[in-house]
Enzyme design. Sequence first.
Site, mmCIF file in Angstrom:
data_model
loop_
_atom_site.group_PDB
_atom_site.id
_atom_site.type_symbol
_atom_site.label_atom_id
_atom_site.label_comp_id
_atom_site.label_asym_id
_atom_site.label_seq_id
_atom_site.Cartn_x
_atom_site.Cartn_y
_atom_site.Cartn_z
ATOM 1 N N CYS A 33 -2.426 0.298 9.166
ATOM 2 C CA CYS A 33 -1.671 -1.015 8.996
ATOM 3 C C CYS A 33 -0.332 -0.521 9.255
ATOM 4 O O CYS A 33 0.581 -0.369 8.621
ATOM 5 C CB CYS A 33 -1.687 -1.440 7.510
ATOM 6 S SG CYS A 33 -3.438 -1.934 7.054
ATOM 7 N N TYR A 81 -21.671 -11.252 26.397
ATOM 8 C CA TYR A 81 -21.320 -10.308 25.497
ATOM 9 C C TYR A 81 -21.407 -10.927 24.049
ATOM 10 O O TYR A 81 -20.654 -10.875 23.330
ATOM 11 C CB TYR A 81 -20.031 -9.849 25.587
ATOM 12 C CG TYR A 81 -19.660 -9.451 27.204
ATOM 13 C CD1 TYR A 81 -20.003 -8.335 27.611
ATOM 14 C CD2 TYR A 81 -19.062 -10.458 27.984
ATOM 15 C CE1 TYR A 81 -19.677 -8.004 28.980
ATOM 16 C CE2 TYR A 81 -18.677 -10.263 29.363
ATOM 17 C CZ TYR A 81 -19.027 -8.967 29.784
ATOM 18 O OH TYR A 81 -19.001 -8.744 31.149
ATOM 19 N N CYS A 113 0.823 -1.200 0.013
ATOM 20 C CA CYS A 113 0.002 -0.005 -0.043
ATOM 21 C C CYS A 113 0.826 1.394 -0.164
ATOM 22 O O CYS A 113 1.714 1.502 0.771
ATOM 23 C CB CYS A 113 -0.741 0.049 1.080
ATOM 24 S SG CYS A 113 -2.125 1.469 1.218
ATOM 25 N N CYS A 115 -9.717 -9.209 22.305
ATOM 26 C CA CYS A 115 -9.203 -8.607 21.254
ATOM 27 C C CYS A 115 -8.011 -7.700 21.868
ATOM 28 O O CYS A 115 -7.342 -7.007 21.090
ATOM 29 C CB CYS A 115 -9.782 -7.616 20.421
ATOM 30 S SG CYS A 115 -10.978 -6.391 21.160
ATOM 31 N N ASP A 130 -16.949 -12.890 25.854
ATOM 32 C CA ASP A 130 -16.168 -12.151 24.745
ATOM 33 C C ASP A 130 -16.667 -10.628 24.752
ATOM 34 O O ASP A 130 -17.159 -9.720 24.130
ATOM 35 C CB ASP A 130 -16.947 -12.511 23.449
ATOM 36 C CG ASP A 130 -15.991 -12.006 22.031
ATOM 37 O OD1 ASP A 130 -15.027 -11.139 22.223
ATOM 38 O OD2 ASP A 130 -16.655 -12.391 21.079
ATOM 39 N N CYS A 157 -7.921 1.117 -0.903
ATOM 40 C CA CYS A 157 -7.297 0.517 0.504
ATOM 41 C C CYS A 157 -6.998 -1.021 0.116
ATOM 42 O O CYS A 157 -8.174 -1.694 -0.120
ATOM 43 C CB CYS A 157 -8.116 0.756 1.483
ATOM 44 S SG CYS A 157 -7.634 -0.194 3.052
ATOM 45 N N CYS A 214 -1.117 6.838 6.536
ATOM 46 C CA CYS A 214 -2.398 6.461 7.132
ATOM 47 C C CYS A 214 -2.076 5.564 8.347
ATOM 48 O O CYS A 214 -1.027 4.585 8.395
ATOM 49 C CB CYS A 214 -2.986 5.159 6.004
ATOM 50 S SG CYS A 214 -4.083 4.564 6.529
ATOM 51 N N GLN A 268 -17.362 -9.761 13.597
ATOM 52 C CA GLN A 268 -15.865 -9.735 13.393
ATOM 53 C C GLN A 268 -15.939 -9.078 12.040
ATOM 54 O O GLN A 268 -16.264 -9.529 10.931
ATOM 55 C CB GLN A 268 -15.265 -11.137 13.530
ATOM 56 C CG GLN A 268 -15.200 -11.591 14.820
ATOM 57 C CD GLN A 268 -14.681 -10.920 15.957
ATOM 58 O OE1 GLN A 268 -13.901 -9.908 15.731
ATOM 59 N NE2 GLN A 268 -14.368 -11.316 16.997
#
Length: 449
Positions: free
Chosen positions: A80, A314, A71, A407, A380, A159, A77, A284
């Site tokens: 990433c 959750y 990219c 996460c 979760d 993107c 940006c 997700q």
Amino acid sequence: MKISDELTVKIEKISNLGTGIARIDGCVVFVENVCPEDEVKIRITKVKKNFAAADVVEIISSSPHRIKPFCPMLKVCGACQLQMIDYDYQLEIKRQIVEDSIRKIGGLDVEIPLPVPSPEIKNYRHKIQFPISQTKVSKRLLAGYYKPQSHEIVNIKYCPVQPEICDRIIDFIRENALKFQISGYEEKTYTGDLRHIVIRVSRYSGKILVALVVNSGGSNRSLKNFAMEIFNNFDEVTGVCLNFNTQKSNVILGKKTECVVGSDYVEEKLLDKVFKIGADTFFQINPASAENIFAYVRNYIKDNYDSPLVMDAYAGISTFGICLADVSDKVVTIEENPESCKKAEESLVMNKVNNVEIHSGDAAEFFKKENRRFDVSIIDPPRKGCTKESLDEVLRLTKGEIIYVSCNPATLARDLKYLCEKGCSVKSIQSFDMFCHTYHIENVAIIEV
């Protein structure tokens, strides 16, 4: 060491926020856009008591793990952070991030294997949330991600981590909104119309749901006409919604959504089960990697339990509950978002599942009122993790094992430490790469009560 000093350093590792770590006279220096084992000339941009920050002036000697990023927007940006690092080594970096958190924050000595790689490392991101702004002079709309450590939007036309159709839809919105007298949002003054574009792309069907997040309490003719224009210009778009958000905060979605045209959901498929996903329901972003997680949890329960009673807290749209229905006696799910519960009920009917019990409400309040003991409890939670009170209640309600899906390695480590202090033991932690080329990593911990 002072601001503007230029120094040569070797990058030791990557931090849990994706920046490189070097040391100068014992002081930690955080450096953007580098790879472990890079030797670089840096310019100091910030000096604090315990750390400094720097930009790269020149790469003197490249790490063997450095690659050419696919990219061109990488350096401007903020999305990433690891794209200049080869993918296999990204997995090792994420393993180290999890291991450091579990040991340093959790105080636990648990083996951390390499993350399960994502089946797709390009075009994997099937939920897109682009903030919108407008230039002061030309009045052009800007849509993209924020520059690192800022709220300045990078106007992204392409993107490579999202499906190509998203680029075309966003560009259409950017180029045509003003024709419908729809302005971009100014977050400093809380003025303007269009705050965010949220897009859900179904990997299963290829269909797309578009939501325009607007700084308004309700719809008007211009907004409705523009929604129709988007719908009529893209065959893949199955519905366009308006989400109303007048909050003076960085919360993306408001509490009210109106479907202007088409369907208010797209369908996604995981483990032969089909789910309805709305504009404001959690699911997700990487369905292929998510399927690996659900298969991992399902297989664990199938191999270790015989028709268990399972709690799924959750729960979102009860994805775990529905995926586990055929290996469980019953699954009890809890979710506070009413729209997610509605979509879950519809998905139950669609999949002909009749042993999932859905509860709408706050998980902590449900825990206090519930008296059944569960063989397995799946939690979760959001990135902030669980409160001690909620963990205490989950312990009270669980007689077998807790499966904690997280996460955020830091809050996972904190919560695992608390559970172990209460007498639990961590059997395993397996990571899954849900967010390729970023420092984010999903983890599944199996905890014996």
